[in-house]
Design an enzyme around this catalytic site. Structure first.
Site, PDB file in Angstrom:
ATOM      1  N   ASP A 157      34.409 150.201 -36.203  1.00 24.96           N
ATOM      2  CA  ASP A 157      35.647 149.426 -36.025  1.00 24.96           C
ATOM      3  C   ASP A 157      35.357 147.927 -36.088  1.00 24.96           C
ATOM      4  O   ASP A 157      35.833 147.154 -35.257  1.00 24.96           O
ATOM      5  CB  ASP A 157      36.318 149.813 -34.699  1.00 24.96           C
ATOM      6  CG  ASP A 157      37.779 149.363 -34.628  1.00 24.96           C
ATOM      7  OD1 ASP A 157      38.364 149.037 -35.689  1.00 24.96           O
ATOM      8  OD2 ASP A 157      38.340 149.339 -33.522  1.00 24.96           O
ATOM      9  N   ASN A 162      36.715 142.039 -33.002  1.00 26.68           N
ATOM     10  CA  ASN A 162      35.575 142.661 -32.323  1.00 26.68           C
ATOM     11  C   ASN A 162      34.287 141.883 -32.533  1.00 26.68           C
ATOM     12  O   ASN A 162      33.200 142.396 -32.308  1.00 26.68           O
ATOM     13  CB  ASN A 162      35.404 144.110 -32.797  1.00 26.68           C
ATOM     14  CG  ASN A 162      36.484 145.004 -32.226  1.00 26.68           C
ATOM     15  OD1 ASN A 162      37.116 144.647 -31.236  1.00 26.68           O
ATOM     16  ND2 ASN A 162      36.705 146.158 -32.836  1.00 26.68           N
TER      17      ASN A 162
HETATM   18  P1  ATP Z   1      41.258 147.565 -26.662  1.00 24.74           P
HETATM   19  O1  ATP Z   1      40.623 148.271 -25.526  1.00 24.74           O
HETATM   20  O2  ATP Z   1      42.730 147.593 -26.606  1.00 24.74           O
HETATM   21  O3  ATP Z   1      40.673 147.908 -27.995  1.00 24.74           O
HETATM   22  P2  ATP Z   1      39.579 145.330 -26.358  1.00 24.74           P
HETATM   23  O4  ATP Z   1      38.478 146.182 -26.855  1.00 24.74           O
HETATM   24  O5  ATP Z   1      39.727 143.984 -26.947  1.00 24.74           O
HETATM   25  O6  ATP Z   1      40.965 146.044 -26.464  1.00 24.74           O
HETATM   26  P3  ATP Z   1      38.272 144.602 -23.926  1.00 24.74           P
HETATM   27  O7  ATP Z   1      36.930 144.997 -24.384  1.00 24.74           O
HETATM   28  O8  ATP Z   1      38.655 144.947 -22.521  1.00 24.74           O
HETATM   29  O9  ATP Z   1      39.428 145.227 -24.787  1.00 24.74           O
HETATM   30  O10 ATP Z   1      38.431 143.062 -24.113  1.00 24.74           O
HETATM   31  C1  ATP Z   1      39.617 142.390 -23.784  1.00 24.74           C
HETATM   32  C2  ATP Z   1      39.491 140.946 -24.253  1.00 24.74           C
HETATM   33  O11 ATP Z   1      38.535 140.269 -23.437  1.00 24.74           O
HETATM   34  C3  ATP Z   1      38.994 140.840 -25.677  1.00 24.74           C
HETATM   35  O12 ATP Z   1      40.060 140.667 -26.525  1.00 24.74           O
HETATM   36  C4  ATP Z   1      38.090 139.623 -25.665  1.00 24.74           C
HETATM   37  O13 ATP Z   1      38.788 138.492 -26.141  1.00 24.74           O
HETATM   38  C5  ATP Z   1      37.741 139.412 -24.206  1.00 24.74           C
HETATM   39  N1  ATP Z   1      36.324 139.768 -23.998  1.00 24.74           N
HETATM   40  C6  ATP Z   1      35.785 140.997 -24.045  1.00 24.74           C
HETATM   41  N2  ATP Z   1      34.469 140.961 -23.810  1.00 24.74           N
HETATM   42  C7  ATP Z   1      34.149 139.668 -23.614  1.00 24.74           C
HETATM   43  C8  ATP Z   1      32.925 138.964 -23.353  1.00 24.74           C
HETATM   44  N3  ATP Z   1      31.773 139.612 -23.238  1.00 24.74           N
HETATM   45  N4  ATP Z   1      32.971 137.627 -23.238  1.00 24.74           N
HETATM   46  C9  ATP Z   1      34.151 136.967 -23.375  1.00 24.74           C
HETATM   47  N5  ATP Z   1      35.331 137.554 -23.611  1.00 24.74           N
HETATM   48  C10 ATP Z   1      35.339 138.897 -23.724  1.00 24.74           C
END
Ligand code: ATP
Length: 312
Positions: A157, A162
């Site tokens: 993905d 991502n």
């Molecule tokens: P979904 O679960 O709907 O696919 P997602 O994978 O983006 O969404 P999360 O992994 O919870 O969900 O991340 C949410 C948001 O938090 C992301 O869009 C990203 O911008 C931010 N984020 C995630 N990981 C990090 C990180 N390690 N550092 C900074 N920001 C982060």
């Protein structure tokens, strides 16, 4: 238990307690070990918050997953895949998972903080990247993919949402919830196909649509879409709905906008190839991809030491 608890550390990890092969026990982290800061983002079943480890003052991103919500939405498998794949990966181009813990309501993933957020935000803000910046990010993403594949994992993905940017503006792959670990067979070779449909419409490879199977080369298709998007400002295949997008993908219906660099056109058209085996870099030949003229001048060994080019 929604997810098994575990603690990990690596050479990069500022481990709170020395964790060597001789260490007998490691105290489990809890939320009380961190000072929570701003919310960095929300996922469909998680919230990510900035956090400081009170013992060493280092910054992290803590992903908080609501257990009841995960169970209700049948996402247990995905959160476990994310944890188990991230624990296997240790590369500057992949968001590091340092530790996990839980309490009665939530799971907590302590991740490397990517202060500058998503690559997509910068594409939107700037419209597109110039050739030099595209080369740098394409090279970083490519070496991260190469590493992930070398560990027997397909991301499945890849897209600019991502790919996160850290404080140095380095790219880091994230969201391994739909990744696939390729199984090793008895002769030590990996089965190179992974079934079950996943991905985001615009970046989905044709083999996923027609054969419902992804392989390492499906990540190279996504890389082709990302390189196109960095230079053009939009993904190559975008219909008015998912079905229209899929139609464009299976018909390989895309055009380069005026001004798209010739050498990048050549690269993208060698990645956006229907037969996964015919894509440049496929079949464990990533070096052929690195040798494409688009990447001329890239110092591969310096990619994770050199300053990122200024985005303009
Ligand atoms: P979904 O679960 O709907 O696919 P997602 O994978 O983006 O969404 P999360 O992994 O919870 O969900 O991340 C949410 C948001 O938090 C992301 O869009 C990203 O911008 C931010 N984020 C995630 N990981 C990090 C990180 N390690 N550092 C900074 N920001 C982060």
């Amino acid at each position: 238990n929604v997810a098994n608890e575990s603690t990990s550390s690596s050479s990069q990890a500022p481990a709170p307690v020395a964790q060597t092969s001789t260490a007998v026990s490691v105290r489990k982290r809890t939320l009380a070990d961190y000072k929570l800061g701003r919310t960095l983002g929300e996922g469909s079943y998680s919230t990510v918050v900035a956090a400081v480890d009170l013992s060493n003052k280092r910054d992290y991103a803590i992903k908080v997953l609501d257990k009841r919500h995960i169970i209700r939405e049948k996402k247990v498998k995905y959160v476990n895949i994310e944890k188990n794949t991230l624990y296997r990966l240790d590369h500057p181009g992949v968001v590091k998972l340092y530790s996990t813990f839980q309490d009665s309501s939530s799971l907590y993933y302590v991740l490397e903080l990517c202060q500058n957020g998503e690559l997509l935000t910068f594409i939107k803000k700037l419209g597109s990247f110039d050739e030099n910046c595209t080369r740098f990010y394409a090279a970083q993403i490519l070496t991260a993919i190469e590493y992930v594949h070398s560990r027997g994992i397909i991301h499945r993905d890849l897209k600019p949402e991502n790919i996160l940017l850290d404080h140095r503006m380095y790219a880091k792959l994230t969201d391994f919830g739909t990744a696939k670990m390729l199984e090793s067979s008895e002769d030590g070779t990996e089965s190179d196909r992974a079934n079950s449909f996943v991905g985001t419409a615009e970046y989905v490879s044709p083999e996923l649509l027609t054969e419902k199977a992804a392989c390492k080369s499906s990540d190279l298709w996504a890389l082709g879409c990302i390189i196109y998007q960095l230079l053009a400002g939009r993904p190559p295949f975008k219909g008015s709905n998912e079905y229209q997008t899929f139609q464009k993908i299976v018909k390989l219906e895309y055009i380069f906008p005026p001004g798209f660099p010739k050498v990048a056109m050549d690269l993208v058209s060698r990645l956006l190839v229907h037969d996964p085996n015919e894509r440049l870099g496929a079949n464990n030949n990533i070096d052929q991809l690195k040798e494409h003229p688009f990447f001329e001048g890239v110092q591969w060994s310096e990619l994770w030491n050199m300053p990122a080019p200024k985005l303009m």
